[in-house]
Design a protein around this motif. Structure first.
Motif, PDB file in Angstrom:
ATOM      1  N   GLY A 171       0.773  -1.239   0.000  1.00 41.46           N
ATOM      2  CA  GLY A 171       0.000   0.000   0.000  1.00 41.46           C
ATOM      3  C   GLY A 171       0.802   1.286   0.000  1.00 41.46           C
ATOM      4  O   GLY A 171       0.230   2.372   0.070  1.00 41.46           O
ATOM      5  N   TYR A 172       2.138   1.183  -0.114  1.00 44.06           N
ATOM      6  CA  TYR A 172       2.960   2.388  -0.118  1.00 44.06           C
ATOM      7  C   TYR A 172       3.260   2.848  -1.542  1.00 44.06           C
ATOM      8  O   TYR A 172       3.407   2.032  -2.450  1.00 44.06           O
ATOM      9  N   VAL A 173       3.361   4.158  -1.708  1.00 40.55           N
ATOM     10  CA  VAL A 173       3.847   4.741  -2.961  1.00 40.55           C
ATOM     11  C   VAL A 173       5.353   4.918  -2.812  1.00 40.55           C
ATOM     12  O   VAL A 173       5.823   5.516  -1.833  1.00 40.55           O
ATOM     13  N   VAL A 174       6.123   4.385  -3.749  1.00 36.93           N
ATOM     14  CA  VAL A 174       7.588   4.459  -3.677  1.00 36.93           C
ATOM     15  C   VAL A 174       8.065   5.714  -4.409  1.00 36.93           C
ATOM     16  O   VAL A 174       7.755   5.931  -5.583  1.00 36.93           O
ATOM     17  N   VAL A 175       8.838   6.534  -3.701  1.00 41.44           N
ATOM     18  CA  VAL A 175       9.345   7.800  -4.226  1.00 41.44           C
ATOM     19  C   VAL A 175      10.843   7.676  -4.457  1.00 41.44           C
ATOM     20  O   VAL A 175      11.565   7.147  -3.612  1.00 41.44           O
TER      21      VAL A 175
END
Length: 360
Positions: free
Chosen positions: A139-143
Motif C-alpha cells: 500500500g505504499y507509494v515508492v518515491v
C-alpha cells in the motif's frame, strides 16, 4: 489555509519565481501580508527600503510557464491548495510550488522513498526492485529520483502499484536521457514532480532541493547502496532533519557501496532487510513533527526605520543567529526584528534560514 483563488495562485507562482526569493523568504512574505497578491504589492517598497533593487519576475514569463505546463499536460500545485501534499506542506520551509505530470493523488498517499548508488551492484538492483514491489503491494507509494541504478530499479519495482519520480529540472526534463521510456511509463502509471520551472534543465545545484522533496514527501527513506560521499546520504540527512525514519540495507564491508548504509546503521538508522522491518518501525507509537505556527509578524510595524535596519544588519555574522536572540540584544519586539530581517533579506543584506535563524 483557505483554497487560493486563481489570482492568488498566479501571484504565488510569480513570487516563487522572483529572483532572490527562496522558500524561507516566500513563507515569511505570506506570513507578514497574508497573501501573495498583497506581498507583490508591497515588494517594491520593501526591497527599496532595505537598499536593494526591484526585479519582480515578469508576468509574461509566468504566463509562458503556465502555458507550457498546460501543453505538457502538467498540473500546478501551489502551497495552500487543498491537495498540496500534506507532509510536504509541513516542512520548514515548504516548497512554494510544484509541477506534477501523471496522477497527483499519489502524492497524498502513504509514501516511502528509496535511494542509492547510481552505479549499483546486481544484488543492490535486485534488492531495490524487489523491496519496492513489496512496499507497493503493502500500500505504499515508492518515491525516488529517476537516477540511474537504485532509483531506476525502485521505480520499476513499484510501477504497477504507484511510484513518484522527483526531478531536479522541470517535469518535462528527462534526465538521464536513457530513462526516457521509464519516464513515459511513470507519467502514464505514476507521477513525476518538480519544483523547478517548466523547461528548466537540471543543474548540480538543483539536486539537493530535489532530494529534500524526495524525503519530504515520504514517511521514511531507505538507502540501499551508497558511498560515503553521495547524494543518497544527503537525502538520508535531510530525512532525519525532517523527522522521517531512515532505513539502511546492510552490505558487505568489502564493497565501497556498502559504506554509506553501514555508516548510517552505526549512527542509529533502522536496519532494513525487508518489508517487515519497515512495517515494524511504522507501527511504533511515533508521530511526525507538527509544524510550529510562526507568530513573529504579529503586530509588525508597516515602516521600519533605516537606523533599525542598520543596527540589526550590524549584528549579523556568517554564523546563523536566532531571530529572538537579535530581538533581546537590541531590546526590540520580535515582530519588528522579523519585519526588518525580511527587508534585509530582500535587499541581499541577510539570509533567512529555517527555524527562525538568520546569517549575514
Amino acid at each position: 489555509m483557505s483554497n487560493p483563488s486563481q489570482s492568488e495562485r498566479f501571484a504565488r507562482l510569480r513570487l516563487a519565481r522572483t529572483e532572490g526569493i527562496g522558500p524561507v523568504t516566500f513563507g515569511q512574505l505570506i506570513l507578514r501580508f497574508g497573501s501573495a497578491v498583497r506581498a507583490l504589492d508591497h515588494l517594491p517598497q520593501l526591497i527599496g527600503r532595505g537598499g536593494g533593487t526591484y526585479a519582480l519576475a515578469p508576468r509574461d514569463r509566468i504566463e509562458a510557464e503556465l502555458a507550457a505546463g498546460e501543453a505538457a499536460g502538467a498540473r500546478l500545485l501551489v502551497l495552500g491548495d487543498p491537495d498540496f501534499p500534506a507532509l510536504l506542506s509541513q516542512l520548514d520551509p515548504a516548497p512554494p510550488v510544484l509541477w506534477a505530470r501523471g496522477d497527483a493523488a499519489l502524492l497524498s498517499r502513504p509514501c516511502i522513498a528509496m535511494v542509492g548508488a547510481r552505479i549499483a551492484s546486481a544484488g543492490g538492483l535486485r534488492i531495490a526492485r524487489g523491496l519496492a514491489q513489496q512496499l507497493g503491494q503493502a500500500g505504499y507509494v515508492v518515491v525516488s529520483g529517476l537516477a540511474r541504478g537504485v532509483d531506476g530499479a525502485a521505480h520499476e519495482g513499484a510501477l504497477e502499484t504507484g511510484t513518484v519520480a522527483v526531478l531536479g529540472g522541470g517535469v518535462d526534463d528527462i534526465y538521464p536521457a536513457e530513462h526516457a521510456e521509464l519516464y513515459r511509463r511513470i507519467v502514464a502509471q505514476g507521477c513525476v514532480v518538480s519544483e523547478s520551472p517548466m523547461g528548466a534543465r537540471a543543474q548540480a545545484r538543483d539536486f539537493p532541493r530535489r532530494n529534500r522533496i524526495i524525503s519530504g514527501l515520504s514517511r521514511g527513506v531507505i538507502v540501499v547502496e551508497a558511498e560515503l560521499r553521495s547524494g543518497s546520504l544527503i537525502t538520508a540527512r535531510l530525512a532525519n532533519e525532517q523527522g522521517r525514519d531512515v532505513f539502511a540495507v546492510p552490505g558487505s564491508p568489502l564493497d565501497p557501496r556498502s559504506r554509506g548504509p553501514n555508516d548510517l546503521l552505526r549512527q542509529g538508522a533502522i536496519l532494513c532487510e525487508g518489508l517487515e522491518d519497515v512495517e515494524r518501525a511504522f507501527s511504533t507509537l511515533r508521530t511526525l513533527r507538527e509544524p510550529v505556527e510562526d507568530h513573529a509578524f504579529d503586530g509588525a510595524p508597516d515602516d521600519i526605520d533605516d537606523a533599525v535596519l542598520d543596527r540589526i544588519a550590524a549584528l549579523l555574522s556568517p554564523v546563523p543567529t536566532p531571530r529572538d536572540e537579535l530581538a533581546r540584544a537590541l531590546g526590540l519586539p520580535v515582530s519588528t526584528v522579523a519585519a526588518a530581517l525580511l527587508e534585509l533579506s530582500l535587499a541581499e543584506r541577510a539570509t533567512l534560514l529555517p527555524g527562525g535563524l538568520v546569517s549575514a
